[in-house]
Design a protein around this motif. Sequence first.
Motif, mmCIF file in Angstrom:
data_model
loop_
_atom_site.group_PDB
_atom_site.id
_atom_site.type_symbol
_atom_site.label_atom_id
_atom_site.label_comp_id
_atom_site.label_asym_id
_atom_site.label_seq_id
_atom_site.Cartn_x
_atom_site.Cartn_y
_atom_site.Cartn_z
ATOM 1 N N GLU A 403 10.131 1.451 80.755
ATOM 2 C CA GLU A 403 11.443 0.990 81.227
ATOM 3 C C GLU A 403 11.345 0.344 82.605
ATOM 4 O OE1 GLU A 403 14.963 -0.015 80.213
ATOM 5 O OE2 GLU A 403 14.129 1.601 78.985
ATOM 6 N N GLY A 404 11.778 -0.909 82.706
ATOM 7 C CA GLY A 404 11.721 -1.641 83.971
ATOM 8 C C GLY A 404 13.037 -1.551 84.723
ATOM 9 N N ASN A 405 13.426 -0.348 85.116
ATOM 10 C CA ASN A 405 14.763 -0.151 85.691
ATOM 11 C C ASN A 405 14.755 0.525 87.051
ATOM 12 O OD1 ASN A 405 13.925 2.375 84.831
ATOM 13 N ND2 ASN A 405 15.864 2.936 83.865
ATOM 14 N N ALA A 406 13.629 0.551 87.745
ATOM 15 C CA ALA A 406 13.584 1.212 89.048
ATOM 16 C C ALA A 406 14.596 0.587 89.999
ATOM 17 C CB ALA A 406 12.182 1.130 89.633
ATOM 18 N N GLY A 407 15.495 1.402 90.513
ATOM 19 C CA GLY A 407 16.513 0.937 91.447
ATOM 20 C C GLY A 407 17.763 0.395 90.808
ATOM 21 N N LEU A 408 17.819 0.342 89.468
ATOM 22 C CA LEU A 408 18.998 -0.159 88.769
ATOM 23 C C LEU A 408 19.911 1.000 88.360
ATOM 24 C CD1 LEU A 408 17.373 -2.921 86.533
ATOM 25 C CD2 LEU A 408 18.383 -3.150 88.812
ATOM 26 N N ILE A 409 21.038 0.685 87.739
ATOM 27 C CA ILE A 409 22.045 1.694 87.475
ATOM 28 C C ILE A 409 21.556 2.803 86.552
ATOM 29 C CG2 ILE A 409 23.095 0.389 85.577
ATOM 30 C CD1 ILE A 409 25.809 1.516 86.483
ATOM 31 N N SER A 410 20.619 2.516 85.637
ATOM 32 C CA SER A 410 20.138 3.564 84.742
ATOM 33 C C SER A 410 19.016 4.407 85.345
ATOM 34 C CB SER A 410 19.652 2.962 83.418
ATOM 35 O OG SER A 410 18.505 2.158 83.621
ATOM 36 N N ASP A 411 18.560 4.038 86.539
ATOM 37 C CA ASP A 411 17.561 4.847 87.254
ATOM 38 C C ASP A 411 18.299 5.980 87.963
ATOM 39 O OD1 ASP A 411 15.270 5.796 88.462
ATOM 40 O OD2 ASP A 411 15.150 4.189 89.936
#
Length: 548
Positions: A403-411
């Motif tokens: 998952e490429g979501n570091a710092g995004l809403i799903s992190d």
Amino acid sequence: MYRYDEFDAAFVRQRTEQFAHQVKRRLSGELTEEQFRPLRLMNGLYLQLHAYMLRVAVPYGTLNSTQMRKLAHIARTYDRGYGHFTTRQNIQYNWPKLKDVPAILEELASVEMHAIQTSGNCIRNVTTDQFAGAAADEIIDPRPVAEIIRQWSSLHPEFSYLPRKFKIAITGAPQDRAAVKFHDIGLMAATNDAGDVGWRVFVGGGLGRTPMVAKEISDYVPHEYLLPYLEAILRVYNMYGRRDNKYKARIKILVHETGIETIREQVEAEFAEIKEGVLKLPQGELTRITEYFAAPNFEPQTETKIDVAQFEATDSAYARFLKHNLHPHAKDGYVSVTISLKPIGGVPGDATDTQMEAVADLAEQYSFDELRVTHEQNLVLPHVAIKDVRAVYDALVANDLQEGNAGLISDIIACPGLDYCALANARSIPIAQAISEKFADREEEFGELKLKISGCINACGHHHVGHIGILGVEKKGTELYQITVGGDATENASVGTILGRGVVPEEVPNALEKLLDRYMAERTGPEESFLAAYRRLGDAPFKEALYG
């Protein structure tokens, strides 16, 4: 990485043997649960809602592959096949049987790990920046100092029974990635006029029912005087911290009620008495500890950049990973890679035994046998050559860790909540899952957005410092969720503001959508983050969006 000396090994072995005997007495009925409680807490064992929970220390979040494989083995052998990584850079096992805990501690000791100082009114596991020793913006690697603090605080006779638990965080970079201003003591690397590196010291930060930003007590303490200065702070706290009311026992209350100027005077008086004593660090000892954390033998690299744009049309998932999960490295041709433990619809911070073993393999093959646990409940490979990033990503895909979501809403940072914790008022995990599913297709729209969820006022999910925070409360048997905005755990620390009344669980994702749609409508452009927009606009537009 630090390696146990003879004292460390003997100390952990003796503690393991002692606790094995204490468990035997509890199982036989010789000890009641109340009598057993202080003994188990000294060894990181909690009694949760449904079962015991064991919290294992990962000092300053640094592990090697052997240790990670042991954590995987414990999850598979003694638990239900997974572990939960926490905001203290530790790992928790939620289902160990009491009879198995001594065996678990023996297994941990075999790889230089333990569960000491992960609970109780002592100095807890010291946390730090997950990119320590690798980050391009770093002034100094803080881990040697974190290790020195660990050694100083372990079994300290004066600080083994403090008024309340005590947490220390340290960062070696000007950008605070360790939330130092929300700890009892926070340390940030600083330089004096001569260019010497020392430490800014903050005191009295914390979350819970009374969130407070720490106050600066000193703008510069040299390396050699750091331990006596910390000891002076702890002495003042031990003398004047309240023991009659656990809700007012933290040092943040002492600082707030006494005033930072008075606390500073008291600390300086204590410091003057002890600064030239046995706690003054000789350069030789500092050098010895620092050598354990020497940089790996980096090889010169020909690939020094990654062109994300070339993948956006043909491999959008990989492009997203490159955009969000890589962090600049101090060495050309290398990056630090964040491994997200926040899959869409998953439990934040959980990793299976198979996933832990896969990450151990990657650390051994691509990151000089080193990995990190982050205070945002993810993992990091700190030293990856740019030429190897694709191979790392492909291995992560094979283990559902891409998952490429570091710092995004799903992190999302989330505590275990009412699914596990006896203190919780409401569930956290289902709310986190629903939010990540709701916004899975819109994350890129919002950019950097720190979302944090706590299931009770103790704030283990750090909701106070989320750009958007969610607090579960209980009212007349109903779970409700208060929403806060404007929190920040960086060097620009702030506590979020409660917008208004709580909403029922099924309405939380829709409530967030209202806030985010208003942000999108009001922002000056894609470059203005949610937090920046909130600081410019204030509460009013977000309250209106949420409550009409």
